[in-house]
Design a protein around this motif. Sequence first.
Motif, PDB file in Angstrom:
ATOM      1  N   GLN A  35       0.809  -1.293  -0.110  1.00  0.00           N
ATOM      2  CA  GLN A  35      -0.166   0.317  -0.380  1.00  0.00           C
ATOM      3  C   GLN A  35       1.437   1.214   0.256  1.00  0.00           C
ATOM      4  OE1 GLN A  35      -3.073  -0.941   3.364  1.00  0.00           O
ATOM      5  NE2 GLN A  35      -4.228  -1.646   1.621  1.00  0.00           N
ATOM      6  N   GLN A  36       0.530   1.894  -0.639  1.00  0.00           N
ATOM      7  CA  GLN A  36       1.147   3.967  -0.511  1.00  0.00           C
ATOM      8  C   GLN A  36       0.476   4.672   0.143  1.00  0.00           C
ATOM      9  OE1 GLN A  36       2.927   3.472  -3.838  1.00  0.00           O
ATOM     10  NE2 GLN A  36       2.508   1.534  -3.392  1.00  0.00           N
ATOM     11  N   VAL A  37       2.091   5.042   1.037  1.00  0.00           N
ATOM     12  CA  VAL A  37       1.826   5.922   2.397  1.00  0.00           C
ATOM     13  C   VAL A  37       2.398   6.503   1.798  1.00  0.00           C
ATOM     14  CG1 VAL A  37       2.979   5.594   4.769  1.00  0.00           C
ATOM     15  CG2 VAL A  37       3.131   3.502   3.782  1.00  0.00           C
ATOM     16  N   TYR A  38       1.184   8.262   2.342  1.00  0.00           N
ATOM     17  CA  TYR A  38       0.592   9.085   1.809  1.00  0.00           C
ATOM     18  C   TYR A  38       1.185  10.174   3.040  1.00  0.00           C
ATOM     19  CZ  TYR A  38       0.512   9.235  -2.974  1.00  0.00           C
ATOM     20  OH  TYR A  38       0.226   8.815  -4.795  1.00  0.00           O
ATOM     21  N   LEU A  39       1.951  11.501   3.355  1.00  0.00           N
ATOM     22  CA  LEU A  39       2.524  12.408   4.627  1.00  0.00           C
ATOM     23  C   LEU A  39       1.258  13.782   4.038  1.00  0.00           C
ATOM     24  CD1 LEU A  39       3.456  13.302   6.452  1.00  0.00           C
ATOM     25  CD2 LEU A  39       4.944  14.007   5.538  1.00  0.00           C
ATOM     26  N   LEU A  40       0.071  12.979   4.653  1.00  0.00           N
ATOM     27  CA  LEU A  40      -0.954  14.813   4.970  1.00  0.00           C
ATOM     28  C   LEU A  40      -0.281  16.153   5.304  1.00  0.00           C
ATOM     29  CD1 LEU A  40      -4.215  13.179   4.428  1.00  0.00           C
ATOM     30  CD2 LEU A  40      -2.267  13.448   2.527  1.00  0.00           C
ATOM     31  N   GLY A  41       0.427  17.222   4.426  1.00  0.00           N
ATOM     32  CA  GLY A  41       0.125  18.203   5.417  1.00  0.00           C
ATOM     33  C   GLY A  41       1.905  19.045   5.372  1.00  0.00           C
ATOM     34  N   ALA A  42       1.332  20.194   5.759  1.00  0.00           N
ATOM     35  CA  ALA A  42       2.928  20.714   5.646  1.00  0.00           C
ATOM     36  C   ALA A  42       3.886  20.742   6.511  1.00  0.00           C
ATOM     37  CB  ALA A  42       2.722  22.093   5.512  1.00  0.00           C
ATOM     38  N   THR A  43       5.261  20.432   6.731  1.00  0.00           N
ATOM     39  CA  THR A  43       6.492  20.388   7.590  1.00  0.00           C
ATOM     40  C   THR A  43       7.063  21.581   7.521  1.00  0.00           C
ATOM     41  OG1 THR A  43       5.941  17.581   6.967  1.00  0.00           O
ATOM     42  CG2 THR A  43       8.603  18.426   8.343  1.00  0.00           C
ATOM     43  N   ARG A  44       7.574  21.605   9.041  1.00  0.00           N
ATOM     44  CA  ARG A  44       8.090  22.685   9.292  1.00  0.00           C
ATOM     45  C   ARG A  44       9.566  22.115  10.209  1.00  0.00           C
ATOM     46  NH1 ARG A  44       2.850  25.021   8.073  1.00  0.00           N
ATOM     47  NH2 ARG A  44       2.763  24.511  10.237  1.00  0.00           N
ATOM     48  N   GLU A  45      10.458  23.066  10.274  1.00  0.00           N
ATOM     49  CA  GLU A  45      11.674  23.442  11.488  1.00  0.00           C
ATOM     50  C   GLU A  45      11.018  23.325  12.194  1.00  0.00           C
ATOM     51  OE1 GLU A  45      16.172  23.511  12.272  1.00  0.00           O
ATOM     52  OE2 GLU A  45      14.946  24.720  10.822  1.00  0.00           O
ATOM     53  N   GLU A  46      10.274  22.784  13.175  1.00  0.00           N
ATOM     54  CA  GLU A  46       9.434  22.856  14.782  1.00  0.00           C
ATOM     55  C   GLU A  46       9.951  21.686  15.502  1.00  0.00           C
ATOM     56  OE1 GLU A  46       5.353  25.124  12.922  1.00  0.00           O
ATOM     57  OE2 GLU A  46       5.426  23.535  13.147  1.00  0.00           O
ATOM     58  N   LEU A  47      10.955  21.844  16.185  1.00  0.00           N
ATOM     59  CA  LEU A  47      11.405  21.323  17.472  1.00  0.00           C
ATOM     60  C   LEU A  47      11.208  21.827  18.821  1.00  0.00           C
ATOM     61  CD1 LEU A  47      14.714  20.409  15.519  1.00  0.00           C
ATOM     62  CD2 LEU A  47      12.581  18.919  15.546  1.00  0.00           C
ATOM     63  N   SER A  48      11.313  23.291  18.664  1.00  0.00           N
ATOM     64  CA  SER A  48      10.300  23.366  20.598  1.00  0.00           C
ATOM     65  C   SER A  48       9.728  22.732  21.157  1.00  0.00           C
ATOM     66  CB  SER A  48      10.430  24.767  20.360  1.00  0.00           C
ATOM     67  OG  SER A  48      11.539  25.590  19.773  1.00  0.00           O
TER      68      SER A  48
ATOM     69  N   PHE B 173      11.143  14.303  12.622  1.00  0.00           N
ATOM     70  CA  PHE B 173      11.591  14.269  13.913  1.00  0.00           C
ATOM     71  C   PHE B 173      10.537  15.559  14.844  1.00  0.00           C
ATOM     72  CE2 PHE B 173      14.996  10.773  14.252  1.00  0.00           C
ATOM     73  CZ  PHE B 173      14.433  10.697  14.640  1.00  0.00           C
ATOM     74  N   SER B 174      10.517  16.532  13.514  1.00  0.00           N
ATOM     75  CA  SER B 174       9.645  18.154  13.755  1.00  0.00           C
ATOM     76  C   SER B 174       8.210  17.128  13.986  1.00  0.00           C
ATOM     77  CB  SER B 174       9.976  18.856  12.378  1.00  0.00           C
ATOM     78  OG  SER B 174       8.183  19.580  12.052  1.00  0.00           O
ATOM     79  N   GLU B 175       7.597  18.392  14.864  1.00  0.00           N
ATOM     80  CA  GLU B 175       6.332  18.265  15.320  1.00  0.00           C
ATOM     81  C   GLU B 175       5.319  19.445  15.008  1.00  0.00           C
ATOM     82  OE1 GLU B 175       6.466  16.929  19.681  1.00  0.00           O
ATOM     83  OE2 GLU B 175       7.353  15.764  19.303  1.00  0.00           O
ATOM     84  N   SER B 176       5.706  19.472  13.844  1.00  0.00           N
ATOM     85  CA  SER B 176       4.640  19.874  13.270  1.00  0.00           C
ATOM     86  C   SER B 176       2.899  19.619  13.441  1.00  0.00           C
ATOM     87  CB  SER B 176       4.786  20.454  11.793  1.00  0.00           C
ATOM     88  OG  SER B 176       5.881  20.846  11.747  1.00  0.00           O
ATOM     89  N   ALA B 177       1.930  20.470  13.606  1.00  0.00           N
ATOM     90  CA  ALA B 177       0.564  19.892  13.876  1.00  0.00           C
ATOM     91  C   ALA B 177      -0.109  20.392  12.513  1.00  0.00           C
ATOM     92  CB  ALA B 177       0.491  21.715  14.657  1.00  0.00           C
ATOM     93  N   GLY B 178      -1.441  19.650  12.055  1.00  0.00           N
ATOM     94  CA  GLY B 178      -1.883  19.507  10.612  1.00  0.00           C
ATOM     95  C   GLY B 178      -1.606  18.323  10.245  1.00  0.00           C
ATOM     96  N   ARG B 179      -0.913  17.434  10.653  1.00  0.00           N
ATOM     97  CA  ARG B 179      -0.249  17.240   9.742  1.00  0.00           C
ATOM     98  C   ARG B 179      -1.088  15.150   9.727  1.00  0.00           C
ATOM     99  NH1 ARG B 179       6.311  16.500  10.177  1.00  0.00           N
ATOM    100  NH2 ARG B 179       5.499  16.552  11.918  1.00  0.00           N
ATOM    101  N   ALA B 180      -0.991  14.091   8.744  1.00  0.00           N
ATOM    102  CA  ALA B 180      -1.000  12.643   9.096  1.00  0.00           C
ATOM    103  C   ALA B 180      -0.485  11.820   8.224  1.00  0.00           C
ATOM    104  CB  ALA B 180      -3.191  12.338   9.593  1.00  0.00           C
ATOM    105  N   ILE B 181      -0.837  10.352   7.812  1.00  0.00           N
ATOM    106  CA  ILE B 181      -0.249   9.264   7.413  1.00  0.00           C
ATOM    107  C   ILE B 181      -1.127   8.546   7.263  1.00  0.00           C
ATOM    108  CG2 ILE B 181       2.599   9.413   7.846  1.00  0.00           C
ATOM    109  CD1 ILE B 181       2.426   7.269   9.308  1.00  0.00           C
ATOM    110  N   VAL B 182      -1.267   8.395   5.845  1.00  0.00           N
ATOM    111  CA  VAL B 182      -2.290   7.520   5.242  1.00  0.00           C
ATOM    112  C   VAL B 182      -2.122   6.470   5.070  1.00  0.00           C
ATOM    113  CG1 VAL B 182      -4.240   9.528   6.211  1.00  0.00           C
ATOM    114  CG2 VAL B 182      -3.465   8.822   3.215  1.00  0.00           C
ATOM    115  N   ALA B 183      -2.200   5.238   5.129  1.00  0.00           N
ATOM    116  CA  ALA B 183      -2.086   3.892   3.839  1.00  0.00           C
ATOM    117  C   ALA B 183      -3.123   3.880   2.761  1.00  0.00           C
ATOM    118  CB  ALA B 183      -1.894   2.556   4.063  1.00  0.00           C
ATOM    119  N   VAL B 184      -3.253   3.555   1.241  1.00  0.00           N
ATOM    120  CA  VAL B 184      -3.693   4.110  -0.043  1.00  0.00           C
ATOM    121  C   VAL B 184      -3.879   2.335  -0.363  1.00  0.00           C
ATOM    122  CG1 VAL B 184      -5.007   5.175  -1.586  1.00  0.00           C
ATOM    123  CG2 VAL B 184      -3.595   6.733   0.302  1.00  0.00           C
TER     124      VAL B 184
END
Length: 764
Positions: A599-612, A693-704
């Motif tokens: 199955q295809q793994v998709y990353l949804l949402g934007a990743t930024r350099e957010e580590l604090s 390891f960024s913990e940017s919000a508004g993201r999910a992974i899905v298996a399609v």
Amino acid sequence: MTEQRSEAKTRLDTVGVAATDPDHQQPWADLGLKPDEYANIREILGRRPTSSELAMYSVMWSEHCSYKSSKVHLRQFGDNVTDEMRASLMVGIGENAGVVDIGDGYAVTFKVESHNHPSYVEPYQGAATGVGGIVRDILAMGARPVAVMDPLRFGPLDAPDTHRVLPGIVAGVGGYGNCLGLPNIGGEAVFDETYAGNPLVNALCVGVMRHEEIHLAKASGAGNQVILYGAKTGGDGIGGVSVLASETFESTGPAKRPSVQVGDPFQEKLLIECTLEIFAEDLVVGIQDLGGAGLSCATSELASAGDGGMHVWLDRVPLRDSTLAPEEILMSESQERMMAVVTPENVDRFLEICAKWDVDATVVGEVNDSGRLTIEWHGESVVDVPPRTVAHEGPVYHRPFARPSWQDALQADRAEDLPRPATGEELKQTLLRLVASPNLCDKSWITDQYDRYVQGNTVLAQPEDSGMVRVDEETNLGVAVSTDCNGRFAKLDPYAGAQLALAESFRNVSTTGARPLAVSDCLNFGSPEDPDVMWQFAEATRGLAEGCRALGVPVTGGNVSLYNQTGQTAILPTPVVAVLGVIDDVTRRTPSGFVAEGQQVYLLGATREELSGSEWAHVVHGHLGGTPPRVDLAAEKELGDILVNASRDGLVDAAHDLSDGGLAQALVESCLRHGIGARVWLPDDLDAFVALFSESAGRAIVAVPRSEEVRFTDMCAARGFPHARIGVTDGRGEDALLDVQDQFSVSLGELRAAWSATLPAALG
């Protein structure tokens, strides 16, 4: 016995005595009242209070019961409810629990509350009675309780006091819930040094009813009878949570074991079934559980919310301890008790049902139109008060608050500037260290002590992103619930931290395919007398209220828990947010773990350099500073719609939110859930460490599934939502790999060994 009663009667502080002895010294300060509060009581009554009245006012005006420091901020929750949000809201803030319409004539009630200080003093009973209390809140709304959850916070895993409180708290949650036959479908276990000496034990319950079965807490109809039923009243829990939750623990101080209630889940189970049969025959006009403040709360709140008048014969209350004085009976928080208002013609049938279930029941009062709550003890008047002044018109404090002087320096100390791994091997070792850390490791040592599947309607439970239960076996209508909060984010920015807690809980519900519908919250903070803490509370409340409006989910009720600190050390601000969602067909829910190869793994949402505030900064560097991840509630809502629609249309077979530990942790948990490996390639425009390891919000992974890839990507593209194919599921079993291409590979067996060993090694 007669001599004891006679002696007690001669010492009785009656209304008449209080009126003629105005200078009698009273222990108002020992009961937690301030000088101006005591003066206010005297002004309300036109005399000094009797000892029984003083007991009632002291517990009902406590921080735990009156919300005197928080109510001016909590009003925002009601102010931010739109007409669209009201459409599904059947009962809002102010009742025992909120109620929402989930369709097909069904309503669901849910609420989360705290039992923090009692669980520190007596871990097993504190946690057990926390579960019992929230279950009765749900029962009092007319609903059958169907599931519980337990968001928990502890000090460091290796701290001696954590080893004292954690096993007892977990055993109390599991023991009480298991005996009631309620599945525990979710929650959290978080470790941080600020919770040492002040663990957080928040308990949530969900109940189901038909629309017409909703019951409210009010005493209406002059001549109607007031019936106390359930367990006998004892000396345990006198003052209880009302007092314990309204003061700060000192690091060196006496234990307060007598103040902790003692629970009996078997008595509560009888009480539940008895009450549901009483509801089925429509025998009650109003009903209230007895939790914090006991009879003081039940009598004053029922009278205040009804026609305003009630007379109570306190000497009729069944006692386990015959030496209790009237004020002790009024303050006792003995568990497994309810109070119902019943029309005279229904009293006999009510008592018959109670006898059938072996539940003690006694008529202890009568509703009247006097506008007063009057209580007598062996023919003598010991209470004569306006009930609203006890229950609803207590002190209102506008506590001073200001942005802490240290906040700017804290935010300037960014985790993004810390040394980070650079090679593939360093990334692998960082991953293994993080998955074994107390906050990210396998929590089955805890959750295996809970029955997650009793009643047979549990669809999803730990370690899934959300718990889910079936409501209707014919239509498969169901609800999902998640609780979340990252206290480190809230320390860095309370406004954003509360919204991030809301967003994560909202996202967790959406990943299962359930549409988020409503919110309950448990706002855990330090002392309100500290302007720094009150600023955190005010900002978090504002953030949560505005966030709920943006996401279209109303706050239906909840709890405020203040004074959570030991000495001068306050806990991390911890606004726990529970989100409830509805799903039309639970057979179409989306699990969090990968279920098939290819199955295809998709990353949804934007990743930024957010580590604090991230788990990496916490575990690897022991660091807390900077600003938390950016909040984009419009993107969160869009992501939620995508996840719900994709689940409904069968476009995804697995979905997992990204939060603590970032993409790396989500991949590990998705692979380990069913033993399915994955080959992953990281985006070219991101540093590998940030991508993982960024913990940017508004993201999910899905298996399609391959067959649905075009439809899925078309849906994301049409909405303009960021989506990228980052991998494929590959391999099965412990020898399968999580292969991050061009960086490292690690077997699922090695990951599982690191992930699963931590709690057993620490706790045995």
